[in-house]
Design a protein around this motif. Structure first.
Motif, PDB file in Angstrom:
ATOM      1  N   SER A 197      97.754 128.472 -21.094  1.00 26.43           N
ATOM      2  CA  SER A 197      98.540 129.591 -20.563  1.00 26.43           C
ATOM      3  C   SER A 197      99.926 129.138 -20.128  1.00 26.43           C
ATOM      4  N   VAL A 198     100.000 127.968 -19.496  1.00 30.99           N
ATOM      5  CA  VAL A 198     101.299 127.438 -19.069  1.00 30.99           C
ATOM      6  C   VAL A 198     102.150 127.091 -20.286  1.00 30.99           C
ATOM      7  N   LEU A 199     101.534 126.482 -21.279  1.00 27.65           N
ATOM      8  CA  LEU A 199     102.270 126.133 -22.504  1.00 27.65           C
ATOM      9  C   LEU A 199     102.829 127.385 -23.173  1.00 27.65           C
ATOM     10  N   ARG A 200     101.999 128.397 -23.336  1.00 29.74           N
ATOM     11  CA  ARG A 200     102.444 129.611 -24.030  1.00 29.74           C
ATOM     12  C   ARG A 200     103.574 130.295 -23.274  1.00 29.74           C
ATOM     13  N   PHE A 201     103.522 130.255 -21.952  1.00 32.24           N
ATOM     14  CA  PHE A 201     104.602 130.865 -21.178  1.00 32.24           C
ATOM     15  C   PHE A 201     105.915 130.126 -21.421  1.00 32.24           C
ATOM     16  N   ASP A 223     107.028 130.967 -25.053  1.00 37.75           N
ATOM     17  CA  ASP A 223     107.391 132.366 -25.287  1.00 37.75           C
ATOM     18  C   ASP A 223     108.561 132.830 -24.417  1.00 37.75           C
ATOM     19  N   LYS A 224     108.578 132.422 -23.155  1.00 43.10           N
ATOM     20  CA  LYS A 224     109.582 132.937 -22.224  1.00 43.10           C
ATOM     21  C   LYS A 224     110.826 132.049 -22.094  1.00 43.10           C
ATOM     22  N   LYS A 225     110.668 130.751 -22.312  1.00 44.68           N
ATOM     23  CA  LYS A 225     111.812 129.843 -22.146  1.00 44.68           C
ATOM     24  C   LYS A 225     112.248 129.194 -23.442  1.00 44.68           C
ATOM     25  N   GLY A 226     111.548 129.485 -24.526  1.00 43.64           N
ATOM     26  CA  GLY A 226     111.979 128.980 -25.826  1.00 43.64           C
ATOM     27  C   GLY A 226     111.822 127.483 -25.999  1.00 43.64           C
ATOM     28  N   ILE A 227     110.869 126.883 -25.294  1.00 40.23           N
ATOM     29  CA  ILE A 227     110.617 125.464 -25.506  1.00 40.23           C
ATOM     30  C   ILE A 227     110.065 125.269 -26.916  1.00 40.23           C
ATOM     31  N   GLU A 228     110.618 124.329 -27.658  1.00 39.02           N
ATOM     32  CA  GLU A 228     110.209 124.114 -29.038  1.00 39.02           C
ATOM     33  C   GLU A 228     108.732 123.735 -29.102  1.00 39.02           C
ATOM     34  N   SER A 229     108.003 124.401 -29.963  1.00 43.57           N
ATOM     35  CA  SER A 229     106.555 124.181 -30.043  1.00 43.57           C
ATOM     36  C   SER A 229     106.200 122.798 -30.556  1.00 43.57           C
TER      37      SER A 229
END
Length: 249
Positions: free
Chosen positions: A192-196, A199-205
């Motif tokens: 959940s923390v990773l997805r946030f 999705d919300k801060k645009g951290i590269e997957s």
């Protein structure tokens, strides 16, 4: 009387030597003035000198440079490279920012930043993020994650891999039937923390991953309520460059 020859040489040093010595003296004063306004990073200087050691066949007879401790470093090993020292300084800067943010928001007892072997760990107790037995991020926790997300995009760490690690205490799950065990709960919270952040801060997957460790990596013994609260946490780890992005630890 014999007339003095016009081309008779004058005694003493040539006039150009006087002008040259004056110029050298002025340059020396200038560099001394610059030096008085400068600050020397002892660790960086030693790292530079270390790179010459052995390559030019010098320093074998003895040390000509006094090794002084760097008062701005936290006991850094002497064999650290210049890039390693800079990385450590960047982590220290971010650690101070996290600690200041936590203190200003009355979260200093629930958010801790520490520099460990693998990198900078931002450790957040689970009750900041989640309700008991749940994996949905609470509204206030989203503000914290937005702040941390901005930090993860800073120039100093934008090329570092991020690992989200979920942890629980040793108690069995009692508040919900959504998760069979602490393995699923810890993994889902980290996810959940990773997805946030993605999705919300645009951290590269491709620079972020997660893992759930249940209660098998405690920071305190699971023998008291206080210690169990310390173990229920989510760690946001900014890995050092020396660690692979798929480092299992």
């Amino acid at each position: 009387m014999r007339r003095r020859q016009k081309n008779e040489e004058k005694k003493g040093s040539p006039e150009w030597m006087t002008i040259y010595s004056d110029m050298v003296t002025l340059l020396l004063c200038f560099f001394i003035l610059l030096f008085s306004f400068s600050e020397i990073d002892v660790q960086k200087f030693q790292a530079i000198m270390k790179s010459f050691e052995g390559s030019l066949g010098i320093w074998e007879g003895g040390k000509t440079i006094e090794q002084a401790p760097n008062i701005n470093a936290d006991n850094l090993p002497e064999n650290m490279s210049t890039s390693d020292i800079q990385e450590q300084e960047d982590f220290k800067k971010l650690q101070n920012q996290i600690e200041t943010y936590a203190e200003e928001n009355n979260l200093d007892a629930k958010i801790v930043a520490d520099i460990e072997e693998r990198g900078l760990v931002i450790r957040i107790l689970d009750n900041v993020f989640f309700d008991p037995g749940r994996a949905e991020i609470k509204p206030r926790a989203k503000e914290v994650l937005l702040y941390i997300g901005d930090m993860l995009k800073l120039e100093e760490v934008k090329d570092k891999h991020i690992k989200i690690e979920g942890h629980t205490d040793s108690d069995p799950i009692l508040y919900t039937n959504l998760f069979e065990s602490n393995w699923e709960l810890s993994g889902m919270r980290a996810s959940s923390v990773l997805r946030f952040l993605v999705d919300k801060k645009g951290i590269e997957s491709d620079r972020i991953s997660f893992a759930g460790y249940a209660y098998y990596r405690p920071v305190a013994p699971n023998d008291t309520a206080e210690n169990k609260a310390k173990n229920r946490r989510v760690d946001i780890l900014i890995l050092k460059s020396s660690y692979s992005k798929w480092e299992p630890n």
